[in-house]
Design an enzyme around this catalytic site. Structure first.
Site, mmCIF file in Angstrom:
data_model
loop_
_atom_site.group_PDB
_atom_site.id
_atom_site.type_symbol
_atom_site.label_atom_id
_atom_site.label_comp_id
_atom_site.label_asym_id
_atom_site.label_seq_id
_atom_site.Cartn_x
_atom_site.Cartn_y
_atom_site.Cartn_z
ATOM 1 N N ASN A 9 0.877 -1.180 0.000
ATOM 2 C CA ASN A 9 0.000 0.000 0.000
ATOM 3 C C ASN A 9 0.911 1.226 0.000
ATOM 4 O OD1 ASN A 9 -1.784 2.062 0.466
ATOM 5 N ND2 ASN A 9 -2.375 1.404 2.529
ATOM 6 N N LYS A 11 0.145 4.245 -0.196
ATOM 7 C CA LYS A 11 -0.484 5.441 0.403
ATOM 8 C C LYS A 11 -0.256 6.643 -0.512
ATOM 9 C CE LYS A 11 -0.137 3.216 4.844
ATOM 10 N NZ LYS A 11 -0.031 3.297 6.280
ATOM 11 N N HIS A 94 -9.444 1.404 4.823
ATOM 12 C CA HIS A 94 -8.180 1.559 5.553
ATOM 13 C C HIS A 94 -8.403 2.493 6.749
ATOM 14 C CE1 HIS A 94 -4.070 2.590 6.540
ATOM 15 N NE2 HIS A 94 -3.712 1.502 5.887
ATOM 16 N N GLU A 96 -6.747 4.838 7.865
ATOM 17 C CA GLU A 96 -6.490 6.262 7.571
ATOM 18 C C GLU A 96 -7.694 6.888 6.885
ATOM 19 O OE1 GLU A 96 -2.770 5.537 5.583
ATOM 20 O OE2 GLU A 96 -1.891 4.953 7.505
ATOM 21 N N GLU A 166 -5.224 -4.765 10.562
ATOM 22 C CA GLU A 166 -4.178 -3.763 10.760
ATOM 23 C C GLU A 166 -4.435 -2.994 12.049
ATOM 24 O OE1 GLU A 166 -2.250 -2.606 6.752
ATOM 25 O OE2 GLU A 166 -3.896 -1.238 7.129
ATOM 26 N N GLY A 172 2.826 2.351 10.779
ATOM 27 C CA GLY A 172 3.809 3.422 10.630
ATOM 28 C C GLY A 172 4.558 3.755 11.913
ATOM 29 N N SER A 212 3.650 -2.089 10.237
ATOM 30 C CA SER A 212 5.103 -2.168 10.407
ATOM 31 C C SER A 212 5.689 -3.521 9.984
ATOM 32 C CB SER A 212 5.498 -1.817 11.850
ATOM 33 O OG SER A 212 5.129 -0.471 12.134
HETATM 34 P P1 13P Z 1 3.183 0.428 7.627
HETATM 35 O O1 13P Z 1 3.663 -0.863 7.022
HETATM 36 O O2 13P Z 1 3.924 1.632 7.112
HETATM 37 O O3 13P Z 1 3.105 0.355 9.098
HETATM 38 O O4 13P Z 1 1.668 0.635 7.101
HETATM 39 C C1 13P Z 1 0.771 -0.395 7.234
HETATM 40 C C2 13P Z 1 -0.451 -0.048 6.459
HETATM 41 O O5 13P Z 1 -1.197 0.842 6.841
HETATM 42 C C3 13P Z 1 -0.708 -0.785 5.218
HETATM 43 O O6 13P Z 1 -1.985 -0.526 4.747
#
Ligand code: 13P
Length: 249
Positions: A9, A11, A94, A96, A166, A172, A212
């Site tokens: 992903n 982002k 997601h 976010e 997740e 992150g 992560s």
């Molecule tokens: P990270 O791998 O950067 O922690 O992000 C995970 C994520 O949100 C994947 O959709």
């Protein structure tokens, strides 16, 4: 036997020219993997990434879509648009998007239904916050998210969905869930699918872990019986992604 799926992903990262560079770098390294691989890229990068990957079995996905077919929805992107450009996956719900863009359990369910109708493979994200984890309501919260996402979806269609667990506190932050905790949540999600549908649907649906994930922790997570791969954020933006995809080589 469920095949592992490793999805990146990106982002809100990579312009089309940067996307081209990264995909050209990774393409040959991940294309012969025995695991399914998906690059979930910004809308603006879909065209170029689909073009570069068209002769491979690497899949391409979007990171969101709208649940209506077309019309006066300024700034939105439809399932047909994603499909037409050559992508076949879409991330839905997601954390976010839930936190910053008012995505709700209801819109997640509408989007999952529309993605299935349009033959896009949805990757539906669920996961608890740090506060929910600390107050020990994380598992209940995630089970409700799963039930809402699958509302009015047939068992046959449910199998077209991939679930990504997740935990928000692990995204992150460099703070990965332990293999055992990630396994416990993925198992609870599988049990929830068995409750909604039946044991065969639960056995066959894919459940990913995200938060992560790096090449250094992927192998341990993927050894867990209910973890069928990963949704990778930060580490999908560089060569570490290749190591995660090829974790078993
Ligand atoms: P990270 O791998 O950067 O922690 O992000 C995970 C994520 O949100 C994947 O959709």
């Amino acid at each position: 036997m469920r095949k592992k799926l490793i999805a990146g992903n990106w982002k809100m990262n990579k312009t089309p020219s940067e996307a081209m560079e990264l995909v050209e770098l990774l393409k040959n390294k991940v294309k012969d993997s025995e695991n399914d691989v998906v690059f979930c890229v910004p809308f603006i990068d879909l065209d170029i990434v689909c073009d570069i990957l068209k002769e491979t079995d690497i899949h391409v996905g979007a990171q969101n879509m709208y649940f209506e077919d077309k019309g006066a929805y300024t700034g939105e992107i439809s399932a047909d648009m994603i499909k037409n450009v050559g992508a076949d996956y879409v991330i839905i719900g997601h954390s976010e998007r839930r936190a910053y863009f008012a995505e709700t359990d209801e819109t997640v369910n509408l989007k999952v239904k529309k993605a299935i109708e349009k033959e896009l493979n949805p990757i539906v994200c669920v996961g608890e916050s740090l506060e929910q984890k600390e107050t020990k309501i994380g598992l209940d919260f995630v089970r409700i998210q799963v039930k809402c996402a699958f509302k009015d979806i047939s068992p046959e269609d449910a199998l077209k969905v991939t679930i990504a667990y997740e935990p928000i506190w692990a995204i992150g932050t460099g703070r990965t869930a332990s293999n055992e905790d990630a396994q416990a949540f993925c198992k609870a999600i599988r049990d929830t699918i068995a409750e909604i549908y039946d044991s065969s649907t639960a056995e066959n649906i894919r459940i990913l872990y995200g938060g992560s994930v790096k090449s250094t922790n992927a192998k341990g997570l993927f050894a867990m019986p209910d973890i069928d791969g990963a949704l990778v954020g930060g580490a999908s933006l560089n060569e570490d992604f290749e190591k995660i995809v090829n974790y078993n080589k």
